[in-house]
Design a protein around this motif. Sequence first.
Motif, PDB file in Angstrom:
ATOM      1  N   GLY A  87      15.129  29.812   3.670  1.00 55.19           N
ATOM      2  CA  GLY A  87      15.671  31.148   3.865  1.00 55.19           C
ATOM      3  C   GLY A  87      14.958  31.782   5.045  1.00 55.19           C
ATOM      4  O   GLY A  87      13.944  31.269   5.519  1.00 55.19           O
ATOM      5  N   GLU A  88      15.466  32.920   5.527  1.00 56.74           N
ATOM      6  CA  GLU A  88      14.834  33.556   6.680  1.00 56.74           C
ATOM      7  C   GLU A  88      15.069  35.062   6.649  1.00 56.74           C
ATOM      8  O   GLU A  88      16.001  35.560   5.995  1.00 56.74           O
ATOM      9  CB  GLU A  88      15.356  32.962   7.983  1.00 56.74           C
ATOM     10  CG  GLU A  88      16.840  33.168   8.212  1.00 56.74           C
ATOM     11  CD  GLU A  88      17.330  32.449   9.471  1.00 56.74           C
ATOM     12  OE1 GLU A  88      17.915  33.141  10.331  1.00 56.74           O
ATOM     13  OE2 GLU A  88      17.115  31.222   9.589  1.00 56.74           O
ATOM     14  N   THR A  89      14.206  35.776   7.378  1.00 57.60           N
ATOM     15  CA  THR A  89      14.289  37.225   7.513  1.00 57.60           C
ATOM     16  C   THR A  89      14.170  37.577   8.984  1.00 57.60           C
ATOM     17  O   THR A  89      13.244  37.103   9.671  1.00 57.60           O
ATOM     18  CB  THR A  89      13.149  37.909   6.740  1.00 57.60           C
ATOM     19  OG1 THR A  89      13.216  37.527   5.362  1.00 57.60           O
ATOM     20  CG2 THR A  89      13.251  39.422   6.854  1.00 57.60           C
ATOM     21  N   ALA A 129      13.592  35.158  13.782  1.00 56.83           N
ATOM     22  CA  ALA A 129      13.320  35.402  12.368  1.00 56.83           C
ATOM     23  C   ALA A 129      12.049  34.697  11.917  1.00 56.83           C
ATOM     24  O   ALA A 129      11.520  33.812  12.597  1.00 56.83           O
ATOM     25  CB  ALA A 129      14.498  34.910  11.525  1.00 56.83           C
ATOM     26  N   VAL A 130      11.563  35.111  10.748  1.00 56.95           N
ATOM     27  CA  VAL A 130      10.552  34.363   9.997  1.00 56.95           C
ATOM     28  C   VAL A 130      11.300  33.527   8.972  1.00 56.95           C
ATOM     29  O   VAL A 130      12.120  34.047   8.211  1.00 56.95           O
ATOM     30  CB  VAL A 130       9.554  35.307   9.313  1.00 56.95           C
ATOM     31  CG1 VAL A 130       8.707  34.539   8.297  1.00 56.95           C
ATOM     32  CG2 VAL A 130       8.650  35.962  10.339  1.00 56.95           C
ATOM     33  N   GLU A 131      11.029  32.230   8.972  1.00 52.71           N
ATOM     34  CA  GLU A 131      11.721  31.320   8.059  1.00 52.71           C
ATOM     35  C   GLU A 131      10.722  30.693   7.090  1.00 52.71           C
ATOM     36  O   GLU A 131       9.571  30.398   7.456  1.00 52.71           O
ATOM     37  CB  GLU A 131      12.431  30.219   8.843  1.00 52.71           C
ATOM     38  CG  GLU A 131      13.177  29.207   7.977  1.00 52.71           C
ATOM     39  CD  GLU A 131      13.860  28.116   8.797  1.00 52.71           C
ATOM     40  OE1 GLU A 131      13.896  26.959   8.327  1.00 52.71           O
ATOM     41  OE2 GLU A 131      14.349  28.419   9.899  1.00 52.71           O
ATOM     42  N   HIS A 132      11.163  30.485   5.851  1.00 48.99           N
ATOM     43  CA  HIS A 132      10.358  29.756   4.874  1.00 48.99           C
ATOM     44  C   HIS A 132      11.167  28.567   4.379  1.00 48.99           C
ATOM     45  O   HIS A 132      12.395  28.619   4.323  1.00 48.99           O
ATOM     46  CB  HIS A 132       9.968  30.654   3.701  1.00 48.99           C
ATOM     47  CG  HIS A 132      11.134  31.204   2.951  1.00 48.99           C
ATOM     48  ND1 HIS A 132      11.819  32.335   3.348  1.00 48.99           N
ATOM     49  CD2 HIS A 132      11.750  30.781   1.810  1.00 48.99           C
ATOM     50  CE1 HIS A 132      12.786  32.590   2.505  1.00 48.99           C
ATOM     51  NE2 HIS A 132      12.787  31.664   1.552  1.00 48.99           N
ATOM     52  N   LYS A 133      10.444  27.504   4.016  1.00 49.36           N
ATOM     53  CA  LYS A 133      11.130  26.292   3.559  1.00 49.36           C
ATOM     54  C   LYS A 133      10.270  25.576   2.529  1.00 49.36           C
ATOM     55  O   LYS A 133       9.041  25.490   2.651  1.00 49.36           O
ATOM     56  CB  LYS A 133      11.394  25.355   4.754  1.00 49.36           C
ATOM     57  CG  LYS A 133      12.205  24.111   4.429  1.00 49.36           C
ATOM     58  CD  LYS A 133      12.433  23.277   5.698  1.00 49.36           C
ATOM     59  CE  LYS A 133      13.301  24.021   6.691  1.00 49.36           C
ATOM     60  NZ  LYS A 133      13.534  23.226   7.928  1.00 49.36           N
ATOM     61  N   ALA A 154      15.650  30.927  14.491  1.00 49.31           N
ATOM     62  CA  ALA A 154      15.746  30.172  13.246  1.00 49.31           C
ATOM     63  C   ALA A 154      17.124  29.561  13.034  1.00 49.31           C
ATOM     64  O   ALA A 154      17.965  29.516  13.936  1.00 49.31           O
ATOM     65  CB  ALA A 154      15.339  31.052  12.076  1.00 49.31           C
ATOM     66  N   GLU A 155      17.366  29.118  11.806  1.00 47.79           N
ATOM     67  CA  GLU A 155      18.553  28.319  11.516  1.00 47.79           C
ATOM     68  C   GLU A 155      19.814  29.149  11.318  1.00 47.79           C
ATOM     69  O   GLU A 155      20.903  28.604  11.181  1.00 47.79           O
ATOM     70  CB  GLU A 155      18.265  27.423  10.302  1.00 47.79           C
ATOM     71  CG  GLU A 155      17.099  26.466  10.588  1.00 47.79           C
ATOM     72  CD  GLU A 155      16.828  25.462   9.484  1.00 47.79           C
ATOM     73  OE1 GLU A 155      17.804  24.925   8.926  1.00 47.79           O
ATOM     74  OE2 GLU A 155      15.645  25.212   9.200  1.00 47.79           O
ATOM     75  N   ALA A 172       5.455  22.704  14.799  1.00 49.21           N
ATOM     76  CA  ALA A 172       6.523  23.199  15.671  1.00 49.21           C
ATOM     77  C   ALA A 172       7.657  22.192  15.588  1.00 49.21           C
ATOM     78  O   ALA A 172       7.415  20.976  15.523  1.00 49.21           O
ATOM     79  CB  ALA A 172       6.033  23.336  17.109  1.00 49.21           C
ATOM     80  N   TYR A 173       8.899  22.686  15.571  1.00 47.65           N
ATOM     81  CA  TYR A 173      10.032  21.756  15.539  1.00 47.65           C
ATOM     82  C   TYR A 173      11.256  22.399  16.161  1.00 47.65           C
ATOM     83  O   TYR A 173      11.263  23.603  16.473  1.00 47.65           O
ATOM     84  CB  TYR A 173      10.307  21.251  14.131  1.00 47.65           C
ATOM     85  CG  TYR A 173      10.655  22.277  13.076  1.00 47.65           C
ATOM     86  CD1 TYR A 173      11.985  22.662  12.845  1.00 47.65           C
ATOM     87  CD2 TYR A 173       9.665  22.825  12.262  1.00 47.65           C
ATOM     88  CE1 TYR A 173      12.309  23.566  11.845  1.00 47.65           C
ATOM     89  CE2 TYR A 173       9.982  23.727  11.262  1.00 47.65           C
ATOM     90  CZ  TYR A 173      11.309  24.103  11.051  1.00 47.65           C
ATOM     91  OH  TYR A 173      11.624  24.999  10.061  1.00 47.65           O
ATOM     92  N   THR A 174      12.271  21.596  16.353  1.00 48.18           N
ATOM     93  CA  THR A 174      13.497  22.052  16.997  1.00 48.18           C
ATOM     94  C   THR A 174      14.696  21.330  16.390  1.00 48.18           C
ATOM     95  O   THR A 174      14.567  20.193  15.914  1.00 48.18           O
ATOM     96  CB  THR A 174      13.444  21.789  18.515  1.00 48.18           C
ATOM     97  OG1 THR A 174      14.661  22.237  19.109  1.00 48.18           O
ATOM     98  CG2 THR A 174      13.264  20.308  18.814  1.00 48.18           C
ATOM     99  N   GLY A 175      15.859  21.963  16.451  1.00 48.44           N
ATOM    100  CA  GLY A 175      17.067  21.334  15.923  1.00 48.44           C
ATOM    101  C   GLY A 175      18.002  20.814  16.998  1.00 48.44           C
ATOM    102  O   GLY A 175      19.144  20.449  16.681  1.00 48.44           O
ATOM    103  N   VAL A 176      17.547  20.751  18.246  1.00 52.17           N
ATOM    104  CA  VAL A 176      18.418  20.291  19.342  1.00 52.17           C
ATOM    105  C   VAL A 176      17.816  19.058  20.012  1.00 52.17           C
ATOM    106  O   VAL A 176      16.618  18.795  19.923  1.00 52.17           O
ATOM    107  CB  VAL A 176      18.637  21.407  20.385  1.00 52.17           C
ATOM    108  CG1 VAL A 176      19.325  22.606  19.736  1.00 52.17           C
ATOM    109  CG2 VAL A 176      17.331  21.849  21.026  1.00 52.17           C
ATOM    110  N   ARG A 177      18.658  18.327  20.696  1.00 53.40           N
ATOM    111  CA  ARG A 177      18.222  17.090  21.343  1.00 53.40           C
ATOM    112  C   ARG A 177      17.475  17.345  22.658  1.00 53.40           C
ATOM    113  O   ARG A 177      16.634  16.549  23.061  1.00 53.40           O
ATOM    114  CB  ARG A 177      19.421  16.175  21.617  1.00 53.40           C
ATOM    115  CG  ARG A 177      20.055  15.618  20.342  1.00 53.40           C
ATOM    116  CD  ARG A 177      21.159  14.620  20.680  1.00 53.40           C
ATOM    117  NE  ARG A 177      21.714  14.018  19.479  1.00 53.40           N
ATOM    118  CZ  ARG A 177      21.194  12.954  18.872  1.00 53.40           C
ATOM    119  NH1 ARG A 177      20.108  12.381  19.349  1.00 53.40           N
ATOM    120  NH2 ARG A 177      21.767  12.463  17.785  1.00 53.40           N
ATOM    121  N   SER A 178      17.834  18.440  23.329  1.00 49.60           N
ATOM    122  CA  SER A 178      17.172  18.772  24.597  1.00 49.60           C
ATOM    123  C   SER A 178      16.543  20.162  24.465  1.00 49.60           C
ATOM    124  O   SER A 178      17.094  21.166  24.955  1.00 49.60           O
ATOM    125  CB  SER A 178      18.174  18.751  25.755  1.00 49.60           C
ATOM    126  OG  SER A 178      18.752  17.462  25.894  1.00 49.60           O
TER     127      SER A 178
END
Length: 321
Positions: A241-243, A227-231, A221-222, A294-300
């Motif tokens: 937030g996340e746990t 973790a489990v994340e909620h948004k 997660a971020e 599904a998502y990602t925060g990086v370019r590769s």
Amino acid sequence: MNAVGRRLAGVLGSLAAALIAAAGCSAGGEALGAGGAAGSGATGGASATGGGSATAGAPGTGGESETGGSTAAMGGTGEAAGGSGAGNGGAGGAAGAGGAGTAGAAPTGGTGGAFPAGDEFEGSALSPDWTVLRPDLADVVVSGGALSLTPHGGALWYQASQGVLVYKLVTGDFKVTATVHARRASNRDQTPNQFADVGGLMGRNPSGSSENYVLGVVGYAEMNQLAVEHKSTTNSKSTYGETAFTADAELRLCRTGETFTIYYRHPGDTGWPTSVAPITRADLPATLQVGMIAYTGVRSPDYVSIFDRITFEPVGAGCDR
């Protein structure tokens, strides 16, 4: 004229009068008979208005298409009645044509409604019952009894940006549940280790110029941990937030009115003992796009979300039941 002549003349006169009277009675009877036939015909014509009762087959309103069919059947009955009226001397049969029932709208999800079917992802292709939002942002593959979503670089559900969403429309209260595994795309025996490599469930407003949704995901997660994340994103402004958790989770997103709750547990566990704080979203409409992301925060990225199954259910006895 002598007496004999006078008597003969009287007899002949009486006979002539009798013949004239008989002829008059016969003519009168024929006239009466003709009049009676005409009268019967008129009466028969009047009975044809009985065929008008066939308007019992008037179009039905509301309900499912089966109701429309039943109404059409009623119309058919009316037509038969109209046909009977026509047999008595009228054109009532035409009036008996039953109108087709008005088909009701297809049922949708929500309290008391029908829900979309879940999926075990058997076969080799995604069912056409699903719709894919932004298919350009991920590889969507069904294989080995699972759905894999492999996001491309820059596919991120955050603020105004988007990722992939595989969804069905659901109206009203619901609970949607899925088993999710977060893995590296290059080696599915390993868990992800790059920023915001996550996947899970989302309920999204299908209209509007900005992003509005609630989501619950699992992965790296971020805060740089498994973790489990909620948004919750309102008008393209996100809070989250996340746990800390594992890379495998059974997730549930539940809606009751304007309240959304995200539950999580280890696959195979019973009960739903843990959840994140309820999220209040009075702005979200009755009908949402609900499904898998599904998502990602990086370019590769080197990440894939694997979904074993998904189910849609009414809230019933409660979100955690």
